[in-house]
Design a protein around this motif. Sequence first.
Motif, PDB file in Angstrom:
ATOM      1  N   ILE A   1      29.316 -54.613  26.331  1.00  0.00           N
ATOM      2  CA  ILE A   1      30.305 -54.252  27.341  1.00  0.00           C
ATOM      3  C   ILE A   1      31.144 -55.485  27.664  1.00  0.00           C
ATOM      4  CG2 ILE A   1      28.877 -52.433  28.351  1.00  0.00           C
ATOM      5  CD1 ILE A   1      28.070 -54.377  30.529  1.00  0.00           C
ATOM      6  N   PRO A   2      32.373 -55.300  28.137  1.00  0.00           N
ATOM      7  CA  PRO A   2      33.211 -56.461  28.479  1.00  0.00           C
ATOM      8  C   PRO A   2      32.590 -57.262  29.629  1.00  0.00           C
ATOM      9  CG  PRO A   2      34.525 -54.448  28.304  1.00  0.00           C
ATOM     10  CD  PRO A   2      33.094 -54.027  28.277  1.00  0.00           C
ATOM     11  N   HIS A   3      32.712 -58.561  29.526  1.00  0.00           N
ATOM     12  CA  HIS A   3      32.280 -59.482  30.580  1.00  0.00           C
ATOM     13  C   HIS A   3      30.792 -59.339  30.895  1.00  0.00           C
ATOM     14  CE1 HIS A   3      36.524 -60.246  31.156  1.00  0.00           C
ATOM     15  NE2 HIS A   3      36.744 -58.972  31.420  1.00  0.00           N
ATOM     16  N   ALA A   4      29.987 -59.100  29.860  1.00  0.00           N
ATOM     17  CA  ALA A   4      28.542 -59.039  30.078  1.00  0.00           C
ATOM     18  C   ALA A   4      28.008 -60.397  30.532  1.00  0.00           C
ATOM     19  CB  ALA A   4      27.845 -58.598  28.793  1.00  0.00           C
ATOM     20  N   GLU A   5      28.642 -61.486  30.057  1.00  0.00           N
ATOM     21  CA  GLU A   5      28.190 -62.823  30.465  1.00  0.00           C
ATOM     22  C   GLU A   5      28.363 -63.039  31.965  1.00  0.00           C
ATOM     23  OE1 GLU A   5      30.345 -63.236  26.417  1.00  0.00           O
ATOM     24  OE2 GLU A   5      30.677 -62.243  28.330  1.00  0.00           O
ATOM     25  N   LEU A   6      29.455 -62.517  32.515  1.00  0.00           N
ATOM     26  CA  LEU A   6      29.676 -62.646  33.953  1.00  0.00           C
ATOM     27  C   LEU A   6      28.602 -61.901  34.731  1.00  0.00           C
ATOM     28  CD1 LEU A   6      31.436 -63.628  36.264  1.00  0.00           C
ATOM     29  CD2 LEU A   6      32.875 -61.618  35.969  1.00  0.00           C
ATOM     30  N   GLY A   7      28.228 -60.723  34.245  1.00  0.00           N
ATOM     31  CA  GLY A   7      27.152 -59.992  34.892  1.00  0.00           C
ATOM     32  C   GLY A   7      25.838 -60.742  34.819  1.00  0.00           C
ATOM     33  N   LEU A   8      25.594 -61.426  33.710  1.00  0.00           N
ATOM     34  CA  LEU A   8      24.365 -62.205  33.574  1.00  0.00           C
ATOM     35  C   LEU A   8      24.336 -63.352  34.573  1.00  0.00           C
ATOM     36  CD1 LEU A   8      21.934 -61.932  31.703  1.00  0.00           C
ATOM     37  CD2 LEU A   8      22.943 -63.693  30.254  1.00  0.00           C
ATOM     38  N   VAL A   9      25.483 -63.983  34.812  1.00  0.00           N
ATOM     39  CA  VAL A   9      25.554 -65.051  35.812  1.00  0.00           C
ATOM     40  C   VAL A   9      25.291 -64.491  37.210  1.00  0.00           C
ATOM     41  CG1 VAL A   9      27.080 -66.737  36.899  1.00  0.00           C
ATOM     42  CG2 VAL A   9      27.083 -66.474  34.416  1.00  0.00           C
ATOM     43  N   LEU A  10      25.823 -63.303  37.502  1.00  0.00           N
ATOM     44  CA  LEU A  10      25.571 -62.674  38.799  1.00  0.00           C
ATOM     45  C   LEU A  10      24.081 -62.396  38.992  1.00  0.00           C
ATOM     46  CD1 LEU A  10      28.534 -60.143  39.095  1.00  0.00           C
ATOM     47  CD2 LEU A  10      28.127 -62.164  40.517  1.00  0.00           C
ATOM     48  N   ILE A  11      23.412 -61.949  37.944  1.00  0.00           N
ATOM     49  CA  ILE A  11      21.969 -61.713  38.034  1.00  0.00           C
ATOM     50  C   ILE A  11      21.233 -63.025  38.288  1.00  0.00           C
ATOM     51  CG2 ILE A  11      19.945 -60.946  36.750  1.00  0.00           C
ATOM     52  CD1 ILE A  11      21.757 -58.713  37.717  1.00  0.00           C
ATOM     53  N   GLY A  12      21.687 -64.083  37.623  1.00  0.00           N
ATOM     54  CA  GLY A  12      21.070 -65.386  37.863  1.00  0.00           C
ATOM     55  C   GLY A  12      21.254 -65.859  39.294  1.00  0.00           C
ATOM     56  N   LEU A  13      22.437 -65.632  39.860  1.00  0.00           N
ATOM     57  CA  LEU A  13      22.675 -65.997  41.260  1.00  0.00           C
ATOM     58  C   LEU A  13      21.793 -65.175  42.192  1.00  0.00           C
ATOM     59  CD1 LEU A  13      26.558 -66.418  41.410  1.00  0.00           C
ATOM     60  CD2 LEU A  13      24.821 -68.211  41.573  1.00  0.00           C
ATOM     61  N   TRP A  14      21.590 -63.904  41.858  1.00  0.00           N
ATOM     62  CA  TRP A  14      20.709 -63.077  42.693  1.00  0.00           C
ATOM     63  C   TRP A  14      19.280 -63.604  42.658  1.00  0.00           C
ATOM     64  CZ3 TRP A  14      16.391 -59.969  42.008  1.00  0.00           C
ATOM     65  CH2 TRP A  14      16.067 -59.138  43.087  1.00  0.00           C
ATOM     66  N   LEU A  15      18.822 -64.019  41.492  1.00  0.00           N
ATOM     67  CA  LEU A  15      17.479 -64.612  41.408  1.00  0.00           C
ATOM     68  C   LEU A  15      17.415 -65.901  42.220  1.00  0.00           C
ATOM     69  CD1 LEU A  15      16.675 -64.036  37.631  1.00  0.00           C
ATOM     70  CD2 LEU A  15      15.621 -62.885  39.588  1.00  0.00           C
ATOM     71  N   LEU A  16      18.515 -66.648  42.264  1.00  0.00           N
ATOM     72  CA  LEU A  16      18.556 -67.859  43.084  1.00  0.00           C
ATOM     73  C   LEU A  16      18.357 -67.536  44.556  1.00  0.00           C
ATOM     74  CD1 LEU A  16      19.189 -70.947  43.265  1.00  0.00           C
ATOM     75  CD2 LEU A  16      21.582 -70.306  43.563  1.00  0.00           C
ATOM     76  N   THR A  17      18.883 -66.398  45.016  1.00  0.00           N
ATOM     77  CA  THR A  17      18.740 -66.040  46.427  1.00  0.00           C
ATOM     78  C   THR A  17      17.280 -65.791  46.800  1.00  0.00           C
ATOM     79  OG1 THR A  17      19.014 -63.647  46.084  1.00  0.00           O
ATOM     80  CG2 THR A  17      21.008 -64.965  46.366  1.00  0.00           C
ATOM     81  N   GLN A  18      16.446 -65.477  45.818  1.00  0.00           N
ATOM     82  CA  GLN A  18      15.036 -65.233  46.125  1.00  0.00           C
ATOM     83  C   GLN A  18      14.285 -66.516  46.436  1.00  0.00           C
ATOM     84  OE1 GLN A  18      14.345 -61.976  46.572  1.00  0.00           O
ATOM     85  NE2 GLN A  18      16.523 -61.970  46.070  1.00  0.00           N
ATOM     86  N   LEU A  19      14.946 -67.665  46.276  1.00  0.00           N
ATOM     87  CA  LEU A  19      14.342 -68.937  46.657  1.00  0.00           C
ATOM     88  C   LEU A  19      14.443 -69.203  48.153  1.00  0.00           C
ATOM     89  CD1 LEU A  19      15.620 -71.177  43.721  1.00  0.00           C
ATOM     90  CD2 LEU A  19      13.269 -70.436  44.115  1.00  0.00           C
TER      91      LEU A  19
END
Length: 364
Positions: free
Chosen positions: A165-183
């Motif tokens: 899908i287009p901009h899948a990398e951007l979605g992956l970065v968003l998921i990484g930021l969400w995991l960061l919030t769990q800290l």
Amino acid sequence: MPSPKPAAGSAAINKIAPLRTLLPRYLALAYAVLIVYASLYPFTGWRDAGLSPIAFLDAAWPRYWTVFDLLINVVAYLPLGFLLALTLRRLPGRWTPAFTALLLGALISFCLESVQTWLPSRVPSNLDLACNTLGAGIGALLTIWHGERFFLRVAQMQQRLLAPIPHAELGLVLIGLWLLTQLSPETILFGAGDLRHLLEITPAVPYAAHSFFALETGIIVCNTIAIGLIVRALLADHYPPWLALTAFFFFALLIRTLAAAVLVDPLNAFAWLTPGAAYGMLAGGVLLSIILLLPVPLRIALAGLVLMAGTVLVNLTPPNPYSAAALATWQQGHFFNFNGVTRLAASLWPFLALPYLTMLGRRS
């Protein structure tokens, strides 16, 4: 005479080399933003002390410093240098990307140290500048030895794991930021979008056990569904979604547990496992399983709706006494700035994810 066959390793590289991925660029940008925020947090008390913003360059060796401080300043800029050099890998020459990344890392550090002149809670330091530049340089050098291999592995994993899908990398970065919030041990489990500390708004709902339980459960249900649907949209179809989502949420809970144990107290490692969290994850998981059976456009629309609903509930929820105690403990020592980064990511994440969901909805 027939030409020799290429080695297996060369064939694999030639197969992957044409792949394109913007993930290093997105990661470099996201990491640079986090570095800026951590360096200037808490953004209050700006004043002019009558000093030149570059006066720190001629300052003597700092009076108070520790080896830990120096290592933190080096390590903090190492990923930045690596990601910048990887992003600039198309520049001509073997050393040009690494040298340019070193200069960019040093420039970012210099600008931030200069701006700290107007922050009473921060002290600009030429030693910090030197350590940051060293870290960026080490990260940039790593790309010369391992950067191409890392890039090819990332491209290969992206092709295998992510949906085309287009901009899948951007979605992956968003998921990484969400995991960061769990800290953030002081925030509600999976909760994001709380703007009250940024806008200095006093909670309107007083704390009561029954109301907090209901709101906490609703927040976790909404965010479990929203993040689960976003992850599912990024996954390739040949992977079982149930297994992948279970592993993802288990990883998020593991991050939350380890963060509470290390940053607060080992005895509070499972403090997030409240009755509201248990019921919220159970109900959210059941509803997510049902929603995954719906068509893709409807799933994306529902993801946006529940994400907005969860954000509203977060801003209505009264503060938890445990959260205040956890925050007071965490803000002691060297993790104060890291706390600011994770709280910012948690506050802004839904407002970054909603435009991405809108973009996915138009493409589906």
